[in-house]
Scaffold this motif. Structure first.
Motif, mmCIF file in Angstrom:
data_model
loop_
_atom_site.group_PDB
_atom_site.id
_atom_site.type_symbol
_atom_site.label_atom_id
_atom_site.label_comp_id
_atom_site.label_asym_id
_atom_site.label_seq_id
_atom_site.Cartn_x
_atom_site.Cartn_y
_atom_site.Cartn_z
ATOM 1 N N ASP A 116 0.828 -1.210 0.000
ATOM 2 C CA ASP A 116 0.000 0.000 0.000
ATOM 3 C C ASP A 116 0.861 1.258 0.000
ATOM 4 O OD1 ASP A 116 -2.352 -1.467 0.050
ATOM 5 O OD2 ASP A 116 -2.316 -1.637 2.238
ATOM 6 N N LYS A 117 0.273 2.312 -0.556
ATOM 7 C CA LYS A 117 0.958 3.588 -0.670
ATOM 8 C C LYS A 117 -0.024 4.715 -0.351
ATOM 9 C CE LYS A 117 4.205 5.783 -3.911
ATOM 10 N NZ LYS A 117 4.720 5.725 -5.298
ATOM 11 N N LYS A 118 0.452 5.756 0.315
ATOM 12 C CA LYS A 118 -0.420 6.878 0.635
ATOM 13 C C LYS A 118 -0.850 7.592 -0.642
ATOM 14 C CE LYS A 118 1.477 7.941 5.219
ATOM 15 N NZ LYS A 118 2.142 8.978 6.045
ATOM 16 N N ALA A 119 -2.091 8.103 -0.620
ATOM 17 C CA ALA A 119 -2.609 8.814 -1.789
ATOM 18 C C ALA A 119 -1.797 10.064 -2.090
ATOM 19 C CB ALA A 119 -4.079 9.166 -1.571
ATOM 20 N N THR A 120 -1.225 10.678 -1.041
ATOM 21 C CA THR A 120 -0.438 11.892 -1.245
ATOM 22 C C THR A 120 0.896 11.616 -1.930
ATOM 23 O OG1 THR A 120 0.442 11.652 1.006
ATOM 24 C CG2 THR A 120 -1.480 13.064 0.711
ATOM 25 N N ARG A 121 1.267 10.341 -1.999
ATOM 26 C CA ARG A 121 2.534 9.968 -2.628
ATOM 27 C C ARG A 121 2.361 9.517 -4.082
ATOM 28 N NH1 ARG A 121 6.974 11.659 0.328
ATOM 29 N NH2 ARG A 121 6.596 11.313 2.542
ATOM 30 N N VAL A 122 1.132 9.602 -4.597
ATOM 31 C CA VAL A 122 0.844 9.130 -5.951
ATOM 32 C C VAL A 122 0.570 10.330 -6.848
ATOM 33 C CG1 VAL A 122 -0.600 7.607 -7.345
ATOM 34 C CG2 VAL A 122 -0.154 7.050 -4.949
ATOM 35 N N ASN A 123 1.201 10.392 -8.014
ATOM 36 C CA ASN A 123 0.948 11.502 -8.924
ATOM 37 C C ASN A 123 -0.373 11.291 -9.675
ATOM 38 O OD1 ASN A 123 1.510 9.660 -11.013
ATOM 39 N ND2 ASN A 123 3.654 10.280 -11.122
ATOM 40 N N LYS A 124 -0.818 12.304 -10.394
ATOM 41 C CA LYS A 124 -2.140 12.267 -11.014
ATOM 42 C C LYS A 124 -2.294 11.156 -12.059
ATOM 43 C CE LYS A 124 -4.166 16.833 -10.365
ATOM 44 N NZ LYS A 124 -4.741 18.020 -11.057
ATOM 45 N N PRO A 125 -1.332 10.969 -12.966
ATOM 46 C CA PRO A 125 -1.502 9.892 -13.941
ATOM 47 C C PRO A 125 -1.637 8.514 -13.291
ATOM 48 C CG PRO A 125 0.227 11.387 -14.653
ATOM 49 C CD PRO A 125 -0.127 11.775 -13.252
ATOM 50 N N MET A 126 -0.794 8.228 -12.295
ATOM 51 C CA MET A 126 -0.872 6.928 -11.637
ATOM 52 C C MET A 126 -2.138 6.812 -10.784
ATOM 53 S SD MET A 126 1.511 5.175 -12.780
ATOM 54 C CE MET A 126 1.162 3.774 -11.722
ATOM 55 N N LYS A 127 -2.582 7.935 -10.219
ATOM 56 C CA LYS A 127 -3.820 7.903 -9.427
ATOM 57 C C LYS A 127 -5.001 7.518 -10.307
ATOM 58 C CE LYS A 127 -4.052 10.752 -6.084
ATOM 59 N NZ LYS A 127 -4.147 11.960 -5.217
ATOM 60 N N GLY A 128 -5.049 8.069 -11.517
ATOM 61 C CA GLY A 128 -6.103 7.692 -12.446
ATOM 62 C C GLY A 128 -6.003 6.237 -12.865
ATOM 63 N N HIS A 129 -4.757 5.756 -13.010
ATOM 64 C CA HIS A 129 -4.529 4.358 -13.384
ATOM 65 C C HIS A 129 -5.047 3.420 -12.299
ATOM 66 C CE1 HIS A 129 -2.652 1.034 -15.455
ATOM 67 N NE2 HIS A 129 -1.912 0.726 -14.395
ATOM 68 N N PHE A 130 -4.770 3.745 -11.041
ATOM 69 C CA PHE A 130 -5.239 2.912 -9.930
ATOM 70 C C PHE A 130 -6.749 3.025 -9.738
ATOM 71 C CE2 PHE A 130 -0.739 3.407 -8.312
ATOM 72 C CZ PHE A 130 -0.404 2.070 -8.470
ATOM 73 N N ASP A 131 -7.283 4.246 -9.863
ATOM 74 C CA ASP A 131 -8.718 4.445 -9.655
ATOM 75 C C ASP A 131 -9.542 3.706 -10.703
ATOM 76 O OD1 ASP A 131 -8.212 6.002 -7.460
ATOM 77 O OD2 ASP A 131 -8.388 7.911 -8.531
ATOM 78 N N LYS A 132 -9.019 3.603 -11.902
ATOM 79 C CA LYS A 132 -9.744 2.904 -12.965
ATOM 80 C C LYS A 132 -9.955 1.437 -12.609
ATOM 81 C CE LYS A 132 -9.602 2.046 -17.945
ATOM 82 N NZ LYS A 132 -8.821 2.236 -19.196
ATOM 83 N N ALA A 133 -8.976 0.855 -11.931
ATOM 84 C CA ALA A 133 -9.086 -0.559 -11.549
ATOM 85 C C ALA A 133 -9.701 -0.732 -10.169
ATOM 86 C CB ALA A 133 -7.705 -1.223 -11.579
ATOM 87 N N ASN A 134 -9.905 0.390 -9.445
ATOM 88 C CA ASN A 134 -10.427 0.328 -8.074
ATOM 89 C C ASN A 134 -9.577 -0.631 -7.234
ATOM 90 O OD1 ASN A 134 -12.117 0.976 -5.943
ATOM 91 N ND2 ASN A 134 -13.595 -0.628 -6.433
ATOM 92 N N ALA A 135 -8.247 -0.471 -7.371
ATOM 93 C CA ALA A 135 -7.312 -1.406 -6.744
ATOM 94 C C ALA A 135 -6.583 -0.798 -5.558
ATOM 95 C CB ALA A 135 -6.289 -1.880 -7.779
ATOM 96 N N GLY A 136 -6.872 0.451 -5.206
ATOM 97 C CA GLY A 136 -6.087 1.100 -4.174
ATOM 98 C C GLY A 136 -4.763 1.562 -4.745
#
Length: 209
Positions: free
Chosen positions: A55-75
């Motif tokens: 697991d990784k904090k949301a504040t440590r994830v940039n916008k492109p990767m955040k969208g990549h993770f959110d698309k899969a609903n994988a955290g």
């Protein structure tokens, strides 16, 4: 390659089989991996599955990767690895647990080897030292002749010399899985695997078994 998982090297120990024989094993914590992306031949040109671990904090994830993770609903995951899995029924967001492997499976384990820093030719390439008498001087652990002088007037590529050692990808093949603890997500692999304690490793089906 039909199975694969990301794990963390815990360390080495030993277990006993039913005959009382000692088996040296490396314990890998294969906490549930999340399927972040499923690649297909139609969309990507090849079939593969991207798994996420840690697991990784949301504040440590940039916008492109955040969208990549959110698309899969994988955290948000710390480590991403891709496995070329064909004919798999995994979907984005599903979990891959330690029970994907069974006792007796033969696997290949890849990891980053321990970094040794700048090492000499003896440690790095297992070369012999020079004699320590008769005027050898303070160079008895340095490499000897570099080759002929006038021809070819250069050092051939691949010459074993001092330099950076370790901290590179290493794969150990044909290791046997001795025990799988599904409840604690632990996999015991016979023998040693690359990397330090706490290092990230990948376990896949053996390509030569």
């Amino acid at each position: 390659m039909q199975k694969g998982i990301i794990g963390k090297k815990i360390g080495m120990t030993q277990i006993f089989d039913e005959n009382g024989k000692v088996i040296p094993v490396t314990v890998v914590e294969a906490a549930p991996n999340v399927v972040v992306q499923v690649k297909t031949v139609e969309n990507d040109g090849y079939a593969a599955v991207q798994l996420g671990y840690g697991d990784k904090k949301a504040t440590r994830v940039n916008k492109p990767m955040k969208g990549h993770f959110d698309k899969a609903n994988a955290g948000y995951k710390r480590t991403l690895k891709e496995f070329k899995l064909e004919n798999c029924d995994l979907e984005a967001g599903s979990l891959v647990k330690a029970d994907v492997f069974a006792v007796g499976d033969i696997v290949d384990v890849s990891g980053t080897s321990k970094g040794k820093g700048f090492a000499g030719a003896i440690k790095r390439h297992n070369q012999h030292r020079l004699k320590e008498t008769h005027g050898t001087g303070p160079v008895h652990r340095q490499a000897g002749s570099m080759g002929a002088c006038s021809s070819p007037s250069r050092i051939y590529k691949g010459k074993g010399m001092a330099g950076h050692m370790g901290a590179e990808k290493v794969t150990v093949q044909n290791l046997e899985i001795v025990k799988v603890d599904v409840e604690n997500n632990l996999i015991a692999i016979k023998g040693a695997i690359p990397g330090p304690k706490g290092g990230i490793v990948t376990i896949v089906d053996s390509v030569k078994a």
